[in-house]
Design a protein around this motif. Structure first.
Motif, mmCIF file in Angstrom:
data_model
loop_
_atom_site.group_PDB
_atom_site.id
_atom_site.type_symbol
_atom_site.label_atom_id
_atom_site.label_comp_id
_atom_site.label_asym_id
_atom_site.label_seq_id
_atom_site.Cartn_x
_atom_site.Cartn_y
_atom_site.Cartn_z
ATOM 1 N N MET A 138 0.782 -1.406 0.056
ATOM 2 C CA MET A 138 -0.036 0.070 0.001
ATOM 3 C C MET A 138 0.792 1.319 -0.039
ATOM 4 O O MET A 138 0.500 2.216 -0.705
ATOM 5 C CB MET A 138 -0.972 -0.031 1.284
ATOM 6 C CG MET A 138 -2.114 -0.966 1.224
ATOM 7 S SD MET A 138 -3.355 -0.658 -0.098
ATOM 8 C CE MET A 138 -4.428 -1.793 0.220
ATOM 9 N N SER A 178 0.382 -5.864 -9.216
ATOM 10 C CA SER A 178 -0.697 -5.274 -8.117
ATOM 11 C C SER A 178 0.007 -4.681 -7.249
ATOM 12 O O SER A 178 0.967 -4.853 -6.465
ATOM 13 C CB SER A 178 -1.387 -6.822 -7.608
ATOM 14 O OG SER A 178 -2.255 -7.409 -8.580
ATOM 15 N N HIS A 179 -0.904 -3.667 -6.578
ATOM 16 C CA HIS A 179 -0.440 -2.678 -5.505
ATOM 17 C C HIS A 179 0.439 -1.686 -6.116
ATOM 18 O O HIS A 179 0.624 -0.704 -5.361
ATOM 19 C CB HIS A 179 0.224 -3.489 -4.170
ATOM 20 C CG HIS A 179 -0.807 -4.020 -3.291
ATOM 21 N ND1 HIS A 179 -1.620 -3.472 -2.441
ATOM 22 C CD2 HIS A 179 -0.876 -5.566 -2.955
ATOM 23 C CE1 HIS A 179 -2.188 -4.342 -1.740
ATOM 24 N NE2 HIS A 179 -1.879 -5.305 -2.157
ATOM 25 N N SER A 201 -6.124 -8.021 -8.687
ATOM 26 C CA SER A 201 -6.360 -6.710 -8.944
ATOM 27 C C SER A 201 -7.978 -6.922 -9.472
ATOM 28 O O SER A 201 -8.557 -8.200 -9.565
ATOM 29 C CB SER A 201 -5.643 -6.126 -9.926
ATOM 30 O OG SER A 201 -4.277 -5.732 -9.185
ATOM 31 N N ARG A 211 -6.808 0.440 -5.744
ATOM 32 C CA ARG A 211 -5.978 -0.785 -6.127
ATOM 33 C C ARG A 211 -6.586 -1.421 -7.449
ATOM 34 O O ARG A 211 -5.838 -2.254 -7.794
ATOM 35 C CB ARG A 211 -6.314 -1.936 -4.921
ATOM 36 C CG ARG A 211 -5.406 -1.759 -3.685
ATOM 37 C CD ARG A 211 -4.181 -2.258 -3.913
ATOM 38 N NE ARG A 211 -4.218 -3.705 -4.011
ATOM 39 C CZ ARG A 211 -4.462 -4.508 -5.144
ATOM 40 N NH1 ARG A 211 -4.196 -4.066 -6.399
ATOM 41 N NH2 ARG A 211 -4.594 -5.782 -4.999
#
Length: 344
Positions: A138, A178-179, A201, A211
């Protein structure tokens, strides 16, 4: 429809189960995987399981490398503990495992905090069996910014992050988008030359959250021959008010329309049991927890996606692509296969 799901190769690109295995190891329950996760994986028909090593916030600086190696070691010992499992380093390894009726495990890093600012450590990770890597979660790492800080920084890959990307391609480690923050995604799509994954995702056009990936990003992944694993188990990615199998298939339909049926896979992100056990409920920094429980909560729920796709008229061929065929194409082509080098 149970027959189709049972006969298909099912690949799950993201399940944080090793965190719960470790949690219960420290509470005198070393057989937790066999008691809970193994029956779940079998019930869901999972043949290939990508196991991400996620580093909790308290370990993300000084303790990240040690924690990462301990969890990787636990994955290897899990395969020693259960003959039904095997850690795989190439697509050929996976094919042999599936043919033998075993579950193929693929070790991944979620966030790559263990690398710090030392790109050469990606080679160490390759030596211990890591085959899929994302460079941020994140927040911010020394390699890239995660999507959770898009509103405040919008940083892309750092020079070290670009070096890691190039080395991953050379070694045959699959890149995971992803992220990654929005500028980082652009950086990767510009510099990548091999198929990659977005392991867990979904589509921002269907559910607008940082996201998820935009249509242009989804198409960029598909143009590289890559695959997006739909994060079917995470309500805010699918639909906070209605996180059903039907809404999961809405994302699959949208992906097929803007990218290709060949760019879709499953990366449910089965992390609900971990949050419930460790935190007593969902606790995600930067996200307000106001969503309903997901209909796709555990691996045993995966056949519901197959049923919904069939009900909407997807062909058997397209369903089997989504369940595992597309993911295996990327793993076969990249995982453990060093990039071709030019002659001197």
């Amino acid at each position: 429809m149970t027959r189709l799901h049972d006969e298909a190769l099912v690949a799950d690109l993201h399940n944080d189960l090793i965190l719960l295995v470790d949690h219960f190891d420290h509470r005198g329950r070393p057989d937790y995987f066999g008691d809970f996760w193994l029956p779940e994986l079998r019930a869901g028909g999972v043949n290939v399981q990508v196991l991400p090593v996620y580093i909790d916030e308290q370990f993300q600086s000084e303790g990240a490398l040690r924690r990462t190696l301990l969890l990787i070691e636990r994955i290897h010992r899990l395969a020693e503990q259960y003959p039904q499992l095997v850690v795989c380093r190439t697509g050929s390894d996976i094919a042999r495992a599936v043919a033998d009726g075993r579950i193929a495990l693929v070790i991944a890093l979620e966030g790559a905090h263990a690398l710090g600012q030392d790109p050469e450590l990606i080679r160490t990770m390759e030596r211990v069996g890591v085959r899929v890597v994302s460079l941020a979660h994140m927040g911010r790492t020394l390699l890239a910014d995660g999507s959770g800080v898009d509103d405040s920084s919008c940083g892309g890959l750092t020079p070290q992050g670009l070096e890691v990307l190039a080395e991953m391609e050379r070694l045959g480690i699959v890149y995971d988008l992803s992220h990654l923050g929005i500028v980082g995604v652009e950086d990767v799509l510009e510099h990548a030359s091999r198929p990659l994954l977005a392991t867990h995702s979904a589509c921002r056009a269907v559910t607008d959250i940082h996201r998820n990936l935009t249509d242009a990003q989804l198409k960029g992944v598909a143009d590289l021959g890559g695959v997006i694993g739909v994060a079917a188990a995470i309500p805010p990615f699918i639909d906070p008010g209605r996180p059903t199998a039907a809404r999961v298939v809405d994302h699959i339909e949208h992906l097929a329309s803007v990218a290709s049926i060949d760019a879709i896979a499953l990366g449910p992100d089965f992390v609900d049991d971990y949050y419930q056990e460790v935190y007593g409920g969902w606790a995600i920094p930067g996200m307000e927890v106001t969503w309903e429980d997901s209909e796709i909560r555990r691996p045993s729920d995966l056949p519901r996606i197959t049923e919904e796709m069939a009900a909407r008229g997807f062909t058997d061929t397209d369903i089997t692509k989504v369940l595992g065929g597309n993911a295996m194409r990327v793993l076969d082509e990249v995982m453990g296969i060093p990039a071709a080098t030019s002659a001197p």
